[in-house]
Design a protein around this motif. Structure first.
Motif, PDB file in Angstrom:
ATOM      1  N   GLY A 139      30.569  50.196 -18.329  1.00 49.28           N
ATOM      2  CA  GLY A 139      31.743  49.616 -17.677  1.00 49.28           C
ATOM      3  C   GLY A 139      32.202  48.350 -18.365  1.00 49.28           C
ATOM      4  O   GLY A 139      32.031  47.241 -17.841  1.00 49.28           O
ATOM      5  N   LYS A 140      32.817  48.492 -19.521  1.00 50.79           N
ATOM      6  CA  LYS A 140      33.371  47.365 -20.271  1.00 50.79           C
ATOM      7  C   LYS A 140      34.692  47.792 -20.883  1.00 50.79           C
ATOM      8  O   LYS A 140      34.890  48.960 -21.214  1.00 50.79           O
ATOM      9  CB  LYS A 140      32.430  46.910 -21.390  1.00 50.79           C
ATOM     10  N   GLY A 141      35.600  46.829 -21.038  1.00 50.39           N
ATOM     11  CA  GLY A 141      36.867  47.173 -21.648  1.00 50.39           C
ATOM     12  C   GLY A 141      37.743  45.969 -21.893  1.00 50.39           C
ATOM     13  O   GLY A 141      37.316  44.822 -21.718  1.00 50.39           O
ATOM     14  N   VAL A 189      44.124  51.078 -14.334  1.00 53.20           N
ATOM     15  CA  VAL A 189      42.913  51.749 -13.861  1.00 53.20           C
ATOM     16  C   VAL A 189      41.824  51.547 -14.913  1.00 53.20           C
ATOM     17  O   VAL A 189      42.014  51.837 -16.095  1.00 53.20           O
ATOM     18  CB  VAL A 189      43.162  53.245 -13.635  1.00 53.20           C
ATOM     19  N   LEU A 190      40.679  51.030 -14.488  1.00 53.27           N
ATOM     20  CA  LEU A 190      39.597  50.721 -15.411  1.00 53.27           C
ATOM     21  C   LEU A 190      38.665  51.921 -15.559  1.00 53.27           C
ATOM     22  O   LEU A 190      38.296  52.563 -14.573  1.00 53.27           O
ATOM     23  CB  LEU A 190      38.809  49.503 -14.905  1.00 53.27           C
ATOM     24  N   LYS A 191      38.293  52.196 -16.782  1.00 55.95           N
ATOM     25  CA  LYS A 191      37.400  53.320 -17.065  1.00 55.95           C
ATOM     26  C   LYS A 191      36.259  52.869 -17.961  1.00 55.95           C
ATOM     27  O   LYS A 191      36.393  51.909 -18.721  1.00 55.95           O
ATOM     28  CB  LYS A 191      38.187  54.449 -17.741  1.00 55.95           C
ATOM     29  N   ALA A 192      35.151  53.593 -17.862  1.00 52.28           N
ATOM     30  CA  ALA A 192      34.009  53.302 -18.720  1.00 52.28           C
ATOM     31  C   ALA A 192      34.350  53.638 -20.172  1.00 52.28           C
ATOM     32  O   ALA A 192      35.183  54.506 -20.446  1.00 52.28           O
ATOM     33  CB  ALA A 192      32.790  54.100 -18.258  1.00 52.28           C
ATOM     34  N   ASN A 193      33.719  52.933 -21.102  1.00 54.29           N
ATOM     35  CA  ASN A 193      33.979  53.203 -22.522  1.00 54.29           C
ATOM     36  C   ASN A 193      33.266  54.482 -22.976  1.00 54.29           C
ATOM     37  O   ASN A 193      32.648  55.197 -22.169  1.00 54.29           O
ATOM     38  CB  ASN A 193      33.574  51.996 -23.373  1.00 54.29           C
ATOM     39  N   LYS A 194      33.339  54.771 -24.263  1.00 58.65           N
ATOM     40  CA  LYS A 194      32.776  56.013 -24.795  1.00 58.65           C
ATOM     41  C   LYS A 194      31.266  56.106 -24.613  1.00 58.65           C
ATOM     42  O   LYS A 194      30.699  57.203 -24.587  1.00 58.65           O
ATOM     43  CB  LYS A 194      33.136  56.137 -26.282  1.00 58.65           C
ATOM     44  N   LYS A 195      30.611  54.962 -24.480  1.00 62.08           N
ATOM     45  CA  LYS A 195      29.161  54.944 -24.267  1.00 62.08           C
ATOM     46  C   LYS A 195      28.796  55.039 -22.785  1.00 62.08           C
ATOM     47  O   LYS A 195      27.620  54.987 -22.433  1.00 62.08           O
ATOM     48  CB  LYS A 195      28.569  53.668 -24.866  1.00 62.08           C
ATOM     49  N   GLY A 196      29.812  55.148 -21.935  1.00 64.52           N
ATOM     50  CA  GLY A 196      29.562  55.237 -20.503  1.00 64.52           C
ATOM     51  C   GLY A 196      29.270  53.910 -19.848  1.00 64.52           C
ATOM     52  O   GLY A 196      28.737  53.861 -18.736  1.00 64.52           O
ATOM     53  N   GLY A 203      33.659  55.913 -14.202  1.00 68.51           N
ATOM     54  CA  GLY A 203      34.486  54.742 -13.930  1.00 68.51           C
ATOM     55  C   GLY A 203      34.511  54.354 -12.464  1.00 68.51           C
ATOM     56  O   GLY A 203      35.473  53.729 -12.008  1.00 68.51           O
ATOM     57  N   LYS A 204      33.447  54.715 -11.720  1.00 66.00           N
ATOM     58  CA  LYS A 204      33.422  54.432 -10.283  1.00 66.00           C
ATOM     59  C   LYS A 204      32.115  53.779  -9.865  1.00 66.00           C
ATOM     60  O   LYS A 204      31.121  53.826 -10.588  1.00 66.00           O
ATOM     61  CB  LYS A 204      33.611  55.740  -9.494  1.00 66.00           C
ATOM     62  N   THR A 205      32.153  53.155  -8.688  1.00 67.37           N
ATOM     63  CA  THR A 205      30.963  52.631  -8.026  1.00 67.37           C
ATOM     64  C   THR A 205      30.984  53.139  -6.590  1.00 67.37           C
ATOM     65  O   THR A 205      31.956  52.882  -5.861  1.00 67.37           O
ATOM     66  CB  THR A 205      30.939  51.095  -8.041  1.00 67.37           C
ATOM     67  N   ASN A 206      29.951  53.886  -6.214  1.00 63.75           N
ATOM     68  CA  ASN A 206      29.898  54.508  -4.878  1.00 63.75           C
ATOM     69  C   ASN A 206      31.117  55.376  -4.616  1.00 63.75           C
ATOM     70  O   ASN A 206      31.657  55.413  -3.509  1.00 63.75           O
ATOM     71  CB  ASN A 206      29.767  53.438  -3.787  1.00 63.75           C
ATOM     72  N   LEU A 234      48.138  37.986 -23.391  1.00 64.04           N
ATOM     73  CA  LEU A 234      46.848  37.688 -22.785  1.00 64.04           C
ATOM     74  C   LEU A 234      45.893  38.830 -23.083  1.00 64.04           C
ATOM     75  O   LEU A 234      46.242  40.001 -22.940  1.00 64.04           O
ATOM     76  CB  LEU A 234      46.974  37.497 -21.278  1.00 64.04           C
ATOM     77  N   ASN A 235      44.703  38.468 -23.489  1.00 62.25           N
ATOM     78  CA  ASN A 235      43.657  39.439 -23.779  1.00 62.25           C
ATOM     79  C   ASN A 235      42.585  39.296 -22.705  1.00 62.25           C
ATOM     80  O   ASN A 235      41.887  38.288 -22.647  1.00 62.25           O
ATOM     81  CB  ASN A 235      43.079  39.149 -25.167  1.00 62.25           C
ATOM     82  N   ILE A 236      42.466  40.293 -21.839  1.00 60.41           N
ATOM     83  CA  ILE A 236      41.534  40.226 -20.709  1.00 60.41           C
ATOM     84  C   ILE A 236      40.356  41.165 -20.976  1.00 60.41           C
ATOM     85  O   ILE A 236      40.516  42.394 -21.010  1.00 60.41           O
ATOM     86  CB  ILE A 236      42.230  40.612 -19.388  1.00 60.41           C
ATOM     87  N   ASN A 237      39.184  40.595 -21.184  1.00 62.34           N
ATOM     88  CA  ASN A 237      37.961  41.370 -21.365  1.00 62.34           C
ATOM     89  C   ASN A 237      37.244  41.465 -20.022  1.00 62.34           C
ATOM     90  O   ASN A 237      36.967  40.440 -19.398  1.00 62.34           O
ATOM     91  CB  ASN A 237      37.060  40.704 -22.405  1.00 62.34           C
ATOM     92  N   TRP A 238      36.927  42.663 -19.592  1.00 60.89           N
ATOM     93  CA  TRP A 238      36.311  42.858 -18.280  1.00 60.89           C
ATOM     94  C   TRP A 238      34.985  43.605 -18.393  1.00 60.89           C
ATOM     95  O   TRP A 238      34.730  44.286 -19.385  1.00 60.89           O
ATOM     96  CB  TRP A 238      37.259  43.618 -17.345  1.00 60.89           C
ATOM     97  N   GLU A 239      34.186  43.453 -17.349  1.00 59.61           N
ATOM     98  CA  GLU A 239      32.890  44.128 -17.306  1.00 59.61           C
ATOM     99  C   GLU A 239      32.526  44.436 -15.858  1.00 59.61           C
ATOM    100  O   GLU A 239      32.649  43.574 -14.985  1.00 59.61           O
ATOM    101  CB  GLU A 239      31.810  43.257 -17.945  1.00 59.61           C
ATOM    102  N   ALA A 240      32.110  45.670 -15.622  1.00 61.59           N
ATOM    103  CA  ALA A 240      31.672  46.111 -14.296  1.00 61.59           C
ATOM    104  C   ALA A 240      30.279  46.725 -14.445  1.00 61.59           C
ATOM    105  O   ALA A 240      30.158  47.922 -14.759  1.00 61.59           O
ATOM    106  CB  ALA A 240      32.657  47.110 -13.703  1.00 61.59           C
ATOM    107  N   PRO A 241      29.204  45.947 -14.253  1.00 57.42           N
ATOM    108  CA  PRO A 241      27.839  46.436 -14.485  1.00 57.42           C
ATOM    109  C   PRO A 241      27.455  47.645 -13.634  1.00 57.42           C
ATOM    110  O   PRO A 241      26.623  48.460 -14.057  1.00 57.42           O
ATOM    111  CB  PRO A 241      26.971  45.221 -14.116  1.00 57.42           C
TER     112      PRO A 241
END
Length: 207
Positions: free
Chosen positions: A80-82, A71-78, A37-40, A24-31
């Protein structure tokens, strides 16, 4: 990509049923994710948990080791996608996909989104073509081979699911065959007992 609001720390938004040993290939996005890699101040994780094998009598309980938390982290461009790769357990079944964020609540919802693709995505085959110097025809053959293997696995899984349903329906049919007989015997026994009590009662009244 479909987006939704995470309204609690452990938000299980999706369940998928998949064959065993399937990628399974799961593409995620956290705007709202920042560069850390955090929100608040709260980090994100994605949990994938098998909830059982194929439906029917052959179902098994999932093992704790089958669960994957990433654990989800921001990509090299900062941003929130992965992407997450996950291989389903050997006998397949239902997978619960949950977003984990301790800061998420009804008052402070967090926006998130992901989609699930069976098999490799387009970028994988493009990288394979570059690394191994493959022609377009060779890449198409590789892709077709992977798709055929996925189809065969899905067909085998559905065959096992159908077998489980068939066995379950046979057991229900056997139970329904004997149940009316048991009800009739109970009714006859109850009637006979009632008649005996009535005869005994009237005999005592007469004599």
């Amino acid at each position: 990509m479909p987006m939704f609001f995470v309204t609690k720390p452990n938000f299980c938004s999706t369940s998928v049923e998949i064959a065993g040993d399937t990628l399974l290939n799961i593409n995620w996005e956290a705007p709202e994710m920042d560069e850390d890699g955090k929100t608040n101040g709260q980090a994100y994780s994605l949990s994938i948990t098998p909830s059982g094998g194929s439906r029917g009598r052959n179902r098994r309980k999932s093992k704790g080791s089958d669960r994957q938390i990433t654990v989800l982290k921001a990509n090299k461009k900062g941003v929130g996608k992965g992407q997450i790769l996950y291989t389903s357990p050997e006998d397949g079944g239902k997978l619960d996909i949950c977003v984990l964020n301790r800061g998420a609540s009804q008052r402070a919802p967090v926006m998130f989104g992901f989609n699930v693709i069976v098999g490799h995505d387009k970028s994988y085959y493009e990288e394979e073509a570059l690394d191994k110097h493959l022609s377009r025809l060779q890449v198409n053959i590789m892709k077709m081979k992977d798709e055929i293997e996925d189809i065969i696995r899905e067909a085998d899984y559905m065959k096992n699911v159908e077998k489980g349903f068939h066995e379950h329906s046979l057991s229900m049919h056997a139970a329904s065959h004997w149940w009316p007989m048991i009800q009739t015997l109970v009714l006859l026994l109850t009637g006979a007992t009632t008649i005996m009590h009535m005869i005994s009662f009237f005999n005592k009244r007469v004599f």
